[in-house]
Design an enzyme around this catalytic site. Structure first.
Site, PDB file in Angstrom:
ATOM      1  N   GLU B  58       0.818  -1.224   0.000  1.00  0.00           N
ATOM      2  CA  GLU B  58       0.000   0.000   0.000  1.00  0.00           C
ATOM      3  C   GLU B  58       0.850   1.271   0.000  1.00  0.00           C
ATOM      4  O   GLU B  58       0.457   2.287  -0.571  1.00  0.00           O
ATOM      5  CB  GLU B  58      -0.961   0.019   1.177  1.00  0.00           C
ATOM      6  CG  GLU B  58      -2.133  -0.952   1.032  1.00  0.00           C
ATOM      7  CD  GLU B  58      -1.843  -2.345   1.568  1.00  0.00           C
ATOM      8  OE1 GLU B  58      -0.670  -2.609   1.933  1.00  0.00           O
ATOM      9  OE2 GLU B  58      -2.767  -3.168   1.626  1.00  0.00           O
ATOM     10  N   PHE B 120     -11.817  -7.970  12.822  1.00  0.00           N
ATOM     11  CA  PHE B 120     -10.691  -8.376  11.976  1.00  0.00           C
ATOM     12  C   PHE B 120     -10.345  -7.247  11.002  1.00  0.00           C
ATOM     13  O   PHE B 120     -11.215  -6.686  10.349  1.00  0.00           O
ATOM     14  CB  PHE B 120     -11.059  -9.647  11.197  1.00  0.00           C
ATOM     15  CG  PHE B 120      -9.968 -10.060  10.226  1.00  0.00           C
ATOM     16  CD1 PHE B 120      -8.711 -10.435  10.693  1.00  0.00           C
ATOM     17  CD2 PHE B 120     -10.189 -10.047   8.858  1.00  0.00           C
ATOM     18  CE1 PHE B 120      -7.707 -10.802   9.812  1.00  0.00           C
ATOM     19  CE2 PHE B 120      -9.189 -10.409   7.972  1.00  0.00           C
ATOM     20  CZ  PHE B 120      -7.946 -10.791   8.452  1.00  0.00           C
ATOM     21  N   GLN B 121      -9.083  -6.925  10.921  1.00  0.00           N
ATOM     22  CA  GLN B 121      -8.572  -5.847  10.072  1.00  0.00           C
ATOM     23  C   GLN B 121      -9.259  -4.514  10.342  1.00  0.00           C
ATOM     24  O   GLN B 121      -9.469  -3.707   9.450  1.00  0.00           O
ATOM     25  CB  GLN B 121      -8.660  -6.220   8.581  1.00  0.00           C
ATOM     26  CG  GLN B 121      -7.672  -7.325   8.226  1.00  0.00           C
ATOM     27  CD  GLN B 121      -7.445  -7.496   6.734  1.00  0.00           C
ATOM     28  OE1 GLN B 121      -8.327  -7.238   5.924  1.00  0.00           O
ATOM     29  NE2 GLN B 121      -6.240  -7.920   6.360  1.00  0.00           N
ATOM     30  N   LYS B 170     -17.788  -1.185   5.037  1.00  0.00           N
ATOM     31  CA  LYS B 170     -18.208  -2.107   3.983  1.00  0.00           C
ATOM     32  C   LYS B 170     -19.722  -2.105   3.777  1.00  0.00           C
ATOM     33  O   LYS B 170     -20.206  -2.199   2.651  1.00  0.00           O
ATOM     34  CB  LYS B 170     -17.718  -3.521   4.322  1.00  0.00           C
ATOM     35  CG  LYS B 170     -17.785  -4.454   3.134  1.00  0.00           C
ATOM     36  CD  LYS B 170     -17.079  -5.771   3.395  1.00  0.00           C
ATOM     37  CE  LYS B 170     -17.170  -6.661   2.162  1.00  0.00           C
ATOM     38  NZ  LYS B 170     -16.510  -7.969   2.400  1.00  0.00           N
ATOM     39  N   MET B 486      24.234   9.131   3.641  1.00  0.00           N
ATOM     40  CA  MET B 486      24.048  10.345   4.436  1.00  0.00           C
ATOM     41  C   MET B 486      24.208  10.050   5.923  1.00  0.00           C
ATOM     42  O   MET B 486      24.775  10.846   6.669  1.00  0.00           O
ATOM     43  CB  MET B 486      22.674  10.963   4.136  1.00  0.00           C
ATOM     44  CG  MET B 486      22.525  12.390   4.614  1.00  0.00           C
ATOM     45  SD  MET B 486      23.742  13.524   3.896  1.00  0.00           S
ATOM     46  CE  MET B 486      22.837  14.214   2.514  1.00  0.00           C
TER      47      MET B 486
END
Lengths: 180, 591
Positions: B58, B120-121, B170, B486
């Site tokens: 993502e 869940f999630q 959802k 760096m």
């Protein structure tokens, strides 16, 4: 070898801190208070006091009054940061306008008998605090005024058996006929 | 917002999302499916107005959308699922917030009745993304969805652009409601960014500019965000005033690097002439930049003798770090237009010949000097060759974060805005590769090159697979010094050369890795091989991973050491071990 070092330019600033009262008019929608508070915690600003309530229910507007401290530059930042939030309508610096009335309400519970009890009542009268609950050994006083008056009253109650205090935080409004 | 004349329509929340994308002219979105966004993916499957690019993580979707936005001026759109999908977006959202990139991110959420239930999630997406978005919404009612989506696009793209998140449970995606096309009433009336600058302030600014003896224009990413017209106006202003101009990392390309008034980038790794000009100027015009700490050096010694004019669309940028004398709030392009008009009508071109003579002396110090080497590829040389060999081509450059990023900024010249995509504010390693994917999607026939480091590139290297799937011929040009360069440089300069965990013991064989992904792998080890390999990279019409082996211990100079001012830069020829140690020891007292 001790070699302190930083990738940032660390400077100490010595500008004096000021206390300002801000009135913030917001859209009353879920999460709006979290946004305002999150801004303060996220950017390290101080909140001395915060009050919030819906003030115009038809327009779904709430008014948040925040007392904050910071250098003049930080206070300016706070106002701009608040103002650019999507649900914020207006931010008014009540302290800067110099024409604001500030009031706070506190309920003060004092436990005591005998001379202490009499003294507490006498002082309450002098401060125009009302008795809103009483038992034979306690009082709950309701006092309204500016923050320093309430602080003073609480300080006086301490040796007389102060049990606890509940304060509303500061509400502020401008003098004169104009709205904010 | 445009008022189109669709009739209100009944449809599911998922269909509304796709419909809104179409109504906002979205052609491409970047995303990754999951349980909480399946209804939306089902709608995407059944249409072909919006093309979906499947990333491999993502974070990649977010950076790709950023690259898409930065290179086109249009909003980038990402679609991810709930929980980990949303949390993986936090880095690109924060990146976009810091660099003012318009991003619309749609996240799936667990059904409304499960919110707060540790489902869940599930995660508190609006809570987590509140501090890293310009605004965000959780939509609990399908009949609010159209309004919120339209407002999301409006907020992301207007004012100071930024990322927004729309979190859609959802059940709201399945529910049927009424869709309406974009209209003005979709937006909070409290949200009204100022575009036009105050006429009095503009007049004051012109008076200051006209009286300047030692002026400088300091431009930033705001000019790019304002649109191509702003860059045009900036060029015109430089032309009619004859003033020197420098730019922040984010603003490169607004004024062309071949322009005769160009001083190069300013700031910590900016040129000596740019920083000295800033320090000694008497009038500074800051356009769409924010006096960031990488720019100012120590603020109490920042350009002490100058009057400062600051054009910015965000009032909170004014007087944040540096007190300015004439703030002008509004859109850069709009204000530059007005300012030019007033300047032409009321002011004469000031005489700044002496100032240019002084600047020429500073230029003569050649602050970007580095030692050439016949056996080892110097990283600066690699960027220079890449620049020379791509000159005149339709090129877009992205970078990761670190030394290579600074060398790219110093040695790659940009002639046009929107050609340079880099993570400036947040400094996100792993930004460049997915960003290049997004840029290439927007510009399929252009040459898109990610100038990368060996450490950064590994943070999002999985997006090679995306490039292969969509036949995006991005070029990943790795300046491979086997260090986090760096970090190593700072450890050398500030931490007694104790190279704590800045060396990668087990780098992959990048050529084989490229082949494993189905890309082309190239390598250059000797300076003599470099040009041939770069030419081959350019000519190949497939994604290329270029392993350019460079000098391992080269440092990035010039540099403003910590706690120092613009006129205390460390130049490469002075950067002997002793001088470096002394310069940094001086800063110790401050830290």
């Amino acid at each position: 070898m001790n070699q302190p070092a930083s990738a940032y330019f660390i400077e100490e600033r010595h500008d004096p801190s000021e206390t300002h009262t801000l009135a913030v008019l917001v859209q009353n929608e879920p999460g709006v208070l979290a946004r305002v508070i999150g801004l303060f915690s996220g950017r390290g600003y101080n909140i001395e006091s915060l009050t919030v309530s819906e003030t115009e229910s038809q327009k779904h507007l709430s008014r948040i009054t925040i007392v904050t401290t910071g250098t003049p530059m930080v206070i300016e930042q706070i106002k701009h940061q608040l103002d650019r939030m999507v649900p914020v309508y207006r931010v008014v610096d009540m302290t800067q306008s110099g024409r604001a009335i500030e009031r706070e309400l506190a309920m003060v519970k004092v436990h005591g008998v005998g001379e202490h009890r009499v003294e507490a009542l006498r002082l309450a009268d002098a401060f125009r605090a009302r008795v809103i609950d009483a038992t034979t050994e306690s009082f709950v006083f309701e006092i309204t005024g500016n923050t320093s008056k309430i602080n003073q009253f609480i300080d006086l109650m301490r040796p007389l058996g102060l049990v606890e205090v509940s304060r509303t935080g500061v509400a502020a409004i401008g003098r004169g006929p104009e709205g904010m | 917002m445009s008022e189109t004349s669709h009739k209100p329509d009944q449809m599911t929340g998922a269909a509304m999302i796709v419909r809104a994308l179409i109504d906002h002219g979205v052609k491409h979105i970047f995303g990754y499916p999951g349980g909480a966004v399946l209804p939306i993916y089902d709608e995407i499957f059944q249409q072909d107005s919006v093309e979906h690019i499947l990333v491999r993580h993502e974070q990649g979707a977010g950076h790709a959308a950023e690259g898409y936005a930065r290179s086109t001026g249009k909003p980038g759109v990402a679609l991810v699922t709930s929980g980990p999908g949303a949390t993986n977006m936090v880095t690109p959202l924060t990146d976009a917030l810091m660099d003012s990139i318009p991003l619309v991110c749609i996240t799936g959420q667990v059904p409304t009745h499960l919110i707060g239930n540790d489902a869940f999630q599930e995660c508190d997406t609006v809570g987590i993304t509140r501090p890293c978005t310009k605004h965000n919404w959780l939509v609990r009612d399908v009949n609010d969805l159209a309004k919120v989506l339209h407002e999301a696009f409006y907020v992301a793209t207007t004012g100071r652009p930024g990322p927004v998140v729309v979190d859609v449970p959802k059940d709201v995606q399945f529910a049927v409601g009424t869709y309406h096309p974009p209209r003005k009433s979709d937006v909070h009336i409290s949200y009204a960014p100022r575009v036009k600058g105050d006429a009095n302030q503009i007049r004051k600014a012109v008076a200051l500019l006209a009286s300047a003896k030692r002026p400088v224009i300091y431009s930033g990413g705001g000019v790019i965000n304002s649109g191509r017209e702003a860059s045009k106006l900036l060029r015109e202003l430089v032309e009619i005033t004859g003033f020197p101009i420098t730019s922040t990392l984010m603003g490169l390309g607004a004024y062309p690097a071949t322009g005769k008034n160009w001083l190069g980038m300013l700031g910590m790794h900016g040129t000596y002439e740019a920083n000295m000009t800033m320090h000694d100027c008497d009038v500074m015009l800051c356009v769409g930049a924010r006096f960031d700490d990488r720019i100012t050096g120590r603020t109490d010694a920042f350009s002490p003798g100058s009057k400062k004019i600051h054009i910015d669309i965000d009032p909170s940028s004014i007087n944040k770090n540096i007190r300015v004398d004439v703030p002008i709030i509004g859109d850069c392009g709009n204000i530059l237009g007005d300012l030019l008009q007033v300047f032409k009508a009321e002011a004469k071109k000031p005489d700044v010949k002496e100032w240019w003579q002084q600047i020429a002396k500073w230029r003569g110090r050649n602050s970007l000097y580095y030692r050439k080497n016949n056996d080892i590829i110097m990283p600066q040389y690699a960027v220079q060759r890449l620049f020379e060999l791509t000159r005149g081509k339709d090129t877009y450059i992205t970078t990761e974060v670190g030394q290579h990023q600074m060398w790219a900024a110093q040695f790659f010249g940009f002639e046009e805005p929107n050609r340079w995509m880099t993570s400036g504010g947040l400094g996100t390693m792993g930004y460049g590769l997915p960003c290049a994917v997004g840029v290439q999607v927007a510009h399929p026939n252009s040459l898109v090159i990610d100038i990368a480091g060996d450490a950064s590139v590994q943070m999002t290297i999985q997006e090679m697979s995306t490039a292969v799937q969509y036949e995006l011929p991005i070029k990943i040009f790795i300046l491979n010094n086997q260090y986090m360069g760096m970090v190593r440089q700072w450890q050398q300069l500030l931490h007694g050369n104790r190279l704590s965990h800045s060396y990668t013991e087990a780098l992959p064989d990048f050529v084989k890795l490229a082949e494993a992904y189905g890309c082309v792998g190239l390598q250059a080890i000797k300076p003599a091989d470099l040009d041939g390999a770069i030419k081959e990279m350019i000519s190949v019409k497939r994604p290329v991973l270029f392993d350019c082996r460079v000098a391992a211990l080269e440092n990035c100079f010039p540099m403003i050491p910590s706690g120092k001012a613009h006129n205390e830069m460390l130049l490469p020829e002075q950067a002997t071990d002793e001088a470096t140690a002394a310069a940094f020891a001086g800063g110790k007292a401050l830290v």
